[in-house]
Structures are given as C-alpha cells and as structure tokens.
Scaffold this motif. Sequence first.
Motif, PDB file in Angstrom:
ATOM      1  N   VAL A 138       0.871  -1.176   0.000  1.00  0.00           N
ATOM      2  CA  VAL A 138       0.000   0.000   0.000  1.00  0.00           C
ATOM      3  C   VAL A 138       0.909   1.227   0.000  1.00  0.00           C
ATOM      4  O   VAL A 138       1.679   1.429   0.937  1.00  0.00           O
ATOM      5  CB  VAL A 138      -0.904   0.014   1.240  1.00  0.00           C
ATOM      6  N   SER A 139       0.814   2.046  -1.038  1.00  0.00           N
ATOM      7  CA  SER A 139       1.792   3.137  -1.143  1.00  0.00           C
ATOM      8  C   SER A 139       1.604   4.155  -0.015  1.00  0.00           C
ATOM      9  O   SER A 139       2.560   4.738   0.460  1.00  0.00           O
ATOM     10  CB  SER A 139       1.691   3.817  -2.499  1.00  0.00           C
ATOM     11  N   ARG A 140       0.369   4.316   0.430  1.00  0.00           N
ATOM     12  CA  ARG A 140       0.141   5.289   1.500  1.00  0.00           C
ATOM     13  C   ARG A 140       0.774   4.848   2.818  1.00  0.00           C
ATOM     14  O   ARG A 140       0.905   5.638   3.748  1.00  0.00           O
ATOM     15  CB  ARG A 140      -1.366   5.488   1.727  1.00  0.00           C
ATOM     16  N   PHE A 141       1.135   3.569   2.919  1.00  0.00           N
ATOM     17  CA  PHE A 141       1.650   3.060   4.192  1.00  0.00           C
ATOM     18  C   PHE A 141       2.982   3.721   4.571  1.00  0.00           C
ATOM     19  O   PHE A 141       3.397   3.661   5.724  1.00  0.00           O
ATOM     20  CB  PHE A 141       1.817   1.539   4.110  1.00  0.00           C
ATOM     21  N   ALA A 142       3.628   4.377   3.600  1.00  0.00           N
ATOM     22  CA  ALA A 142       4.897   5.037   3.909  1.00  0.00           C
ATOM     23  C   ALA A 142       4.750   6.077   5.017  1.00  0.00           C
ATOM     24  O   ALA A 142       5.689   6.348   5.752  1.00  0.00           O
ATOM     25  CB  ALA A 142       5.461   5.684   2.655  1.00  0.00           C
ATOM     26  N   VAL A 143       3.549   6.640   5.158  1.00  0.00           N
ATOM     27  CA  VAL A 143       3.388   7.662   6.208  1.00  0.00           C
ATOM     28  C   VAL A 143       3.149   7.025   7.585  1.00  0.00           C
ATOM     29  O   VAL A 143       3.044   7.728   8.585  1.00  0.00           O
ATOM     30  CB  VAL A 143       2.248   8.654   5.891  1.00  0.00           C
ATOM     31  N   ALA A 144       3.081   5.706   7.620  1.00  0.00           N
ATOM     32  CA  ALA A 144       2.910   5.043   8.917  1.00  0.00           C
ATOM     33  C   ALA A 144       4.103   5.293   9.821  1.00  0.00           C
ATOM     34  O   ALA A 144       3.996   5.216  11.042  1.00  0.00           O
ATOM     35  CB  ALA A 144       2.722   3.542   8.728  1.00  0.00           C
TER      36      ALA A 144
ATOM     37  N   ASP C 188      13.685   4.503  13.555  1.00  0.00           N
ATOM     38  CA  ASP C 188      14.056   5.728  12.847  1.00  0.00           C
ATOM     39  C   ASP C 188      14.584   5.422  11.460  1.00  0.00           C
ATOM     40  O   ASP C 188      14.372   6.198  10.516  1.00  0.00           O
ATOM     41  CB  ASP C 188      15.105   6.506  13.650  1.00  0.00           C
ATOM     42  N   MET C 189      15.277   4.302  11.317  1.00  0.00           N
ATOM     43  CA  MET C 189      15.763   3.955   9.985  1.00  0.00           C
ATOM     44  C   MET C 189      14.592   3.579   9.091  1.00  0.00           C
ATOM     45  O   MET C 189      14.641   3.799   7.876  1.00  0.00           O
ATOM     46  CB  MET C 189      16.814   2.866  10.082  1.00  0.00           C
ATOM     47  N   ALA C 190      13.534   3.030   9.698  1.00  0.00           N
ATOM     48  CA  ALA C 190      12.332   2.762   8.903  1.00  0.00           C
ATOM     49  C   ALA C 190      11.735   4.077   8.411  1.00  0.00           C
ATOM     50  O   ALA C 190      11.282   4.186   7.275  1.00  0.00           O
ATOM     51  CB  ALA C 190      11.323   1.985   9.733  1.00  0.00           C
ATOM     52  N   THR C 191      11.763   5.083   9.273  1.00  0.00           N
ATOM     53  CA  THR C 191      11.270   6.401   8.863  1.00  0.00           C
ATOM     54  C   THR C 191      12.097   6.941   7.699  1.00  0.00           C
ATOM     55  O   THR C 191      11.547   7.429   6.708  1.00  0.00           O
ATOM     56  CB  THR C 191      11.337   7.386  10.051  1.00  0.00           C
TER      57      THR C 191
END
Lengths: 182, 401, 459
Positions: A138-144, C188-191
Amino acid sequence: MSENSNEQPIYGLLAEFSSAGELVTATRAARKAGFTKIDAYSPLPLEELFEALGLHKSRLPLIVLIGGIVGACAGYGLAYWTSVIDYPINVGGRPFHSWPAFIPITFETTVLFAAFSAVLGMLALNGLPQLYHPVFNVSRFAVASKDRFFLLIEAVDPEFDYDKTWSFLTKLEPRVISDVEH
Amino acid sequence: MAKAKLDRSAFMLPAGHHLHSVQRIALIVGIVAAGLTAFGAMSNPVQFFRSYLVAYLYCLALGLGSLGILLLHHVVGGRWGSILRKFLEAGSRTLPMLALAFVPLLFGMHELYEWSHADAVAHDPVIAHKSLYLNSTFFTVRAAVYFLVWITLATLASRWSAAQEEGGGPAVNKRLEFLGRGGTILYAGTMTFAAIDWVMSIDVHWFSHIYGLIFVAGQVLTAMAFMVVVASSFAGRAPFERIMCADRFHDLGKLMLAFIMVWAYFALSQYLIIWSGNLPEETPWYISRLSGGWEHFGSALIIFHFVLPFVVLLSRDVKRNPRSLALVACALLVFRYMDLYWLVVPSFSPGVFTLHWLDFSAMAALGGLWIALFVQQIKGHTLLPLGDPMLAPELAEGAES
Amino acid sequence: MDKHSAPGPQEPNAMIGPGHSFNSVTDKISSIVLREGAPRGWWIGFGIGFVLTNMMLVSLIYLFARGTGIWGVNIPVGWGFAIINFVWWIGIGHAGTLISAILLLLRQEWRTSINRFAEAMTLFAVACAGIFPVIHTGRPWLAYWLFPYPNTMGLWPNFRSPLIWDVFAVSTYASVSLLFWYVGLIPDMATLRDRTVKIIPKRIYGVLSLGWRGSVRHWHRYETAYLLLAGLSTPLVVSVHTIVSFDFAVSITPGWHATIFPPYFVAGAVFAGFAMVLTIAIPLRRVYELQDFVTAQHLDYMARVMLATGLIVGYGYLTEAFMAWYSANPYETFMMSNRMTGPYAPVYWLLITCNILSIQALWFEKVRATPIGLFIVAMFVNVGMWLERFIIVATSLHRDFLPSSWAMYAGTVWDWSLFIGTLGFFVSLLFLFIRFLPMISIFEMKTMVPEAEVREDLL
C-alpha cells in the motif's frame, strides 16, 4: 470460504487514521466486532494502543532472565574451569578458586548474554528481520512511520468478509481504506 | 482553577491507627529494656559500651538516614519522596535525642578506643601519628560539630516545610531546594568523618577510603526500609489511597533495590581491593571478620542482605504491593542490624564469634525509645506535605471528589 | 525523580519548543540526513577530523614499525599516555549510557532529545579507547592472546588479573552499547527508508531497519526490550569504570591502592562524559538550529549533573588526601606530599582548578543559562579529567619504592600526535554519524509533542 489463506484474493484491508485516539477507538471496535487477525500500526509506541489491542505481559523478561543465568554460569564456569581444573597455576599465592576475582567477569558475561537475549529475543518474537510484508504494497503506508495510524484486518480472519468488513471500517470514519495485495 | 481548601485534619494520624499502639508498646519495651541495660552496664561496663555502640549506630541510621533521604529528595525531587517527606522529617527530628544518646559513648571512650590510652600513644608510632586527630578532646569537639550540623539541617528542613504548607510559595520551595543541595554535601562529608571517628578508629591501625560511603549507604538503606514499613501502614486508607498508590510503592521498591545494590557495590569494592592487595596492614580487618564463626555471618550477609532481597525485588508484583514490600523492608531492617554488628563487633572480638544479652537489651532499649519518639514526632503534623507542588494535582483531585 | 518532567496542562513543555507536531519533528530531524549535500560547517568539522585521523594513522604505523620506544614510557613509568588516554576516553563514553539508560529508568524526559547522539558518542569514545589497550604492547597482531581461547600453548588468561577483567568489561560494554544504539535506531531507519526517494539509501535503510513496519505488537515487545536493555546497561556502565579503577586499585602501588577508587572513578567518568556531551551539543544545536529540541532546560540539567558528579570527584580527592595522612603509612604520605608539592605539583593544582574550582561556577543559574559559559566550564573539565588520570598514573610511578630508579615522565611528540589523532578520529566518526543517521531519536521525540496525548472523544 477457502481453506487456504493464500487463496484469498487479498491480504486484508487497511484503514488509515490521522490520530492515535481514532486508532485506539477503531481497534477497540474491531475487537468488539469479533475480529482477531488484526494489527495496528503507529509511528510511536503508545500504552493506550497496547491496551486496545489487548497486549499484556510479554515473554521477553523470562528469556532475558534465562540468558542472564546462562551467562553467569558461563562466565564463572570459564574462570573456574581454566583456573582450577585445566591449568591451575599459583599467581601471587592466591587460591586457585579465587572467587572474589571471578566476580567481575561473571557479572560482565551475565549482562552480555542477557542483553543479547533481550535484542535477539525481541526480534525473534517479532519475526524480524522481515524485509517484505504485504502492507508495504500500500503506497500510502509510507506515512505510517511519520504521522499516520493504520488498522489492518487480515483476510484470514474468520469474521472477514470483504464487503461487510469494508462497511464496518467505513463506519469508523478513516481517511482512506485500501486493499492490501499479497 | 479555584483552589479547593484542604482539610488538614483529614491528613493527621487517624485515631484508630495502629501506630498509636505501636508507640505504647515501643515505649514500654524501651523502658523495661533500658532498666535491664542499666543493670548490665553496672555489672559489665565494657560489654555495655560495645552493645550500646552497635544499638546506637542502628538508631542513628534511622534518624540520620531519614535526614539524608530527605535532603536528597529536596535535590532530585520526585513523588516517591513527597509521600515519605513527613515521615522523614519526623525521623530527622529525633536527632536531638540521638545527640543526647551519644553522651554515654563519650564516657565509654576509654573502653572502646585504644587510641584514648596514653600508653598506647606513647608506645605505638602509628597511634602517635594519628593522635593529632584521634584524641579525646578533638573527638568530642568533632562529635559536637556533627550533631550541630545535623540538627540544624533537620530543624531547617522541618521549619521550611511547615512554611511551605502554610502557603510559602516559590520562595520557600527554592529555599528547600538550596537546603537539599548544601545539606546533601554536608551530610555525606560529616558522616564520612563520623564513621571514621566512631567505628573505623576502633581498629586504630586499619583504614579504608570507602568506609564513610559504606556507612552512608547503610544508613540510607536502613531509613528507607523503615519508612517503607511506615508508609505501607497508610496504603489503601482514605485520604491517602490516591497518593500512596501502587505506582509510588513501585518507585520505593525500585529505590530500595537500588540502595541494596549500592551497598553491595561498595562492600564488594572494598573487599575485592583489600583481598587483591593482600597487605598486612589491611587484611587483618577481614581475617577477624571471616574466621571463628564470623564467616557464617559474612556469608549470611551476602545471601540475605543482597542476593535474596535483590531477587525478590526484581519482581514487579512484590514492589507494587505495599504489604509484600513492607515484608521485604522488615527483613532488611533485621539484616541491617546484622551488617552493623558484623562491622563493629569483630573489632572487639577478632576471630571469635560473640553475642551477649546486652546486645539485645541495648537494641531494644534504644530502638523502643526511638520508635516511641518517632511516632510522637508524627503526631501533630500532617502525614503528607500538603504544600508540596509535586502533590498538588493529586491533592486537588482528592479535595474535589 | 520526575520532578521536572511533569509540567501542568497549561505550562509549555520546556523539553521541546512550542508548535511541534509528529510531522514537523519527522521533517526537521530527517531532513538533516536526507538533504542534498552538507552545510559548510559539516565539511569544515569533518575535514579537521579527517586530517587528524590521518595523523593518528601515521602515528600508529610509525609505532608498529619502530615499537613503543618512540613513546615516553620507560621504567619506572611503564604506564603512560596509553592508559591515560584509555581511561579518559572510556570515561567519556559513560555519560552516553547514563543518559540513555539511567535517565530512561528514572523517567527523565529530558534525555529524549540527547540520548541518540550521546549513545553515538559512547560508541565512538569506546572505539577510541579500545585502540590503546590493543596497541600499547607495540604488537597489536597478538592482541587476541587476551581472549580465552583454546590454544596449542595450553595457556589461559589469568582470571585473577584486572587486565583480563578489562577485556571482558570493555568488549561487553562496546557490544551492549552498540545493541542499545542500534535497537533505538531501528524505527528511525524505517522512517528514513519511507522518506528518502533515492533508491540506494532506501535499500540500505530498509535493510538496516530489518523491515520495521511500526506494528503495535512489535512496539509492545520493543518497549519491553528497550527497558530491559536500559536496566542491564545501568549496572554495566558502573561496572566498566569500576573495573577500570580495579586496574589500579587491586595493585599495591601507593596512590592506586585505594578502596574509594570504584565509585570515585565512576563519578569521574560521568563527570567527564557530561562535559563532552556539552562540548558537542552546544555547537551542534547552533549549527543545525536545534534549539527547539536541545533546549536551555537540557543544558541546565546537564550542567547540574556535571556539578553533582564533580563534587563526588572532589570527595574522592579529599578522602585520598586525608587517608594518605591518616594511614600513617610513610609511602602513602610521601605519595600525597609528592603529588601536592613535588615536581608534578603544578599539574596537580591545575587539575584541582579545572575539576573542582571551575565547576563551582555552575552553582549560578546565570552560568548554566549561558551556552558559552557552560562550554568554557566543560572545556575545563575535559582538560581536568585528562590531567587527573595523568597525575594518578605519573605521580604514583615516577617515585617508586626504589629511589635509585626515580625519574620524570613526559609524553613525546608521538604520544601527543596519537592522542590528538584519536580526537580527530572521534570527531570524524561523529560527523559521519550526523550526516547519515538521525542524531535525535525521531520516534522518541514524537512522544513529547501534544499529538501523543491519546484522546478518545469519538465514541
């Protein structure tokens, strides 16, 4: 209804919320509705979310305790075996079994083993490293990992029915609901 | 936000509280034991002074340790200290009585300390060298100075605390903080020298740099354990239940665990360094404590003063339950006495285990009287520092409901 | 213990500037790493560090080629700069662990914005410290002899020796600090993985974050593990400098054989470490405009810790001096009078000035509130703590039990070049860290913003 989870067309449904409070409410509602295969995603650890998901004590402290005990035995055992059994040698008239002198090393190995148990135990229980997971599709999941909160209901959940679950999630007023592909 | 008026009387010692009966019993035990001890003092003055010294040091730990924790609390803050503060203040107000109780030891100087003998000074160059510091006049003067410092600190702490309760505002809070900073330094400094004077100098040839700190750690632990027992008797009772809650006992348990570890750390450091150095001027101190029966005492201390409480206090449930925590604290109070006994008595009886009925009666006398006095100091004061800004939210909540 | 960490609802939280959100915290901290190119200050700092690192490498190569004869050590002073620098560096590392572990256990929120780089500082300081025990024999290729491994010679290390305790302590400390630091970095690395657009960094951060996806189930165990690590690191950090102090104290050399050494060394280590944290934090928050995260309040608390630990160190000096007299032992008495009035007396009094007198300024709120003033005091302490180790090592050895072998000790050019080189190595590592990893913990900072207050007003 299929018997094999892999035959489900999708992995699950993912609802996006903008605050932790909404996610807590949604998680509670999902559990109340009988869903069991659910997970919540948050950019920070929050006590309220642990409670909402019904997470209690973890087995980790026990693993660490065992690790520590093994470490203590290993450290003292090493010092004892080398100094008393394998190669007893008189140094400055000290007894072979110089227990006060063995304490520092025993302490260090205790901490070393316990610390590794804590980290490896945590990773193992979490199933990490796991570089691929369907939610990443899910591309939006990056903001998780930034500022959004997600609730996932897996398709393998016995209560899962695509349309019903979708409408259930809609009632929780999320920002977006997305299909999670395998 | 309108400030709800707090009912002070609700925070006083309740009439039916069992501390009242504890006080009565302690007083009776104290007086009876004091009579017995006085009788023993006539028939065996040497033994009396030895027994009295250990008992005295124990009670001093209760009073002075309270002062130490109190001052530390004023420096670092924290709710754990706020719930103990009134008890600690009461404990520290016993210091004038403890100063009075010190006087018999001045008369026992000759029995207790080899350096007070003129012929020892004349024949032993080491004692002669130390006589500049270890002589009866300077010893007395120093003791007076220590007590002056301690009593002043205790008085100011109680007085300013009362001023805070009467709405002293930020100026008083600031004053208390300053008292804590300066007082902690003064306490650690004076107690170090007091430990050297009163105990270390019994073995006049022996010395250890960390000795003062071992005493400070022991005193703080003793007072902490005692105060946990006192505080636990109020857990779950209105109006304290919201403030003396499981979270606070959890804090106290953690602190007790920390102090146990500090004590063990100091004790082990001293032992390991002296053991490794193996110098003829240092090791006799341990040899006299690890032979002739004393070695079992030493092993018991490792197990009961460190290993067991350490393991038990690792448990979260034990720490959060006031009853179980108080039980651990009670056990610790017993082992604190054992530790003091092991520190002091082998100097008089190196390598030969000894226990006299006067040890028990002196402890019962001083301990009983001390507890009676402590409860007396609790009465007439509120049991919580109502002016403490740390407790303001909880107190306000309690007043509204 | 949470006196300062519980502001009222209306009171602004002094631990983070006003107006921050999850979003702004993430942006502000990750942009330092993800931006194109580095600011000029970074290049200057890294450049200096890089040059000095090369000086360290040259010094090391020359040492390996010629042997320890290039140093100033000789009988009777067989322990010189190598041990001084080792103790100094490892001590500096201790503040990092103190901040990340002990303050976490004490629920001190002010640790949050400084723990990450303090932990990094620990690691790099330990790396610098580790160089010296390995090379001080002049034969670093045999350093593995220190480890207990089955060998054809049938020998084992002497477990009664504090030097072998040191091997265990320092290697455990390095490993556990690395674990602690890495575990803190995972989320943080995941961020960073999710924020970067470039494919290679994305892959690298992705792998390093182990596929962290912020699952609440994971967070739950993560928090437990983090607390357990903190609980383990706290006694560990105490044990490390205790064992370092045993290196001296279990011997019978006057001036070393003192039972106060363990707590006094630990306090000294934390003292020096906080001075170093301030030395780094004060310029850094200015260059990267992080005054919102490393606030005046942080500096104030660090200054207080420095003052408190400095006073404990003062207690140590005092007991040493008193006991030297009280012991009535002629060797002890001579050692102390030699320290105070002998050939190294100026160094001794300089160390007292740096470590005891200079910190008295920290009693004043004004000094604690002035970054430049704090920086100056911290520099005094950095120097003072190095001098302290010099005095302990040199004055006890240079007047040994045999007056015919008495001598003076001073470092040579190569001693100094190696020491200054490790400073450069430390600085380079620190700058690389700032460039490639978030120097402030993003997820922990998020717990400090108002959004982290969970409000369930929907149902």
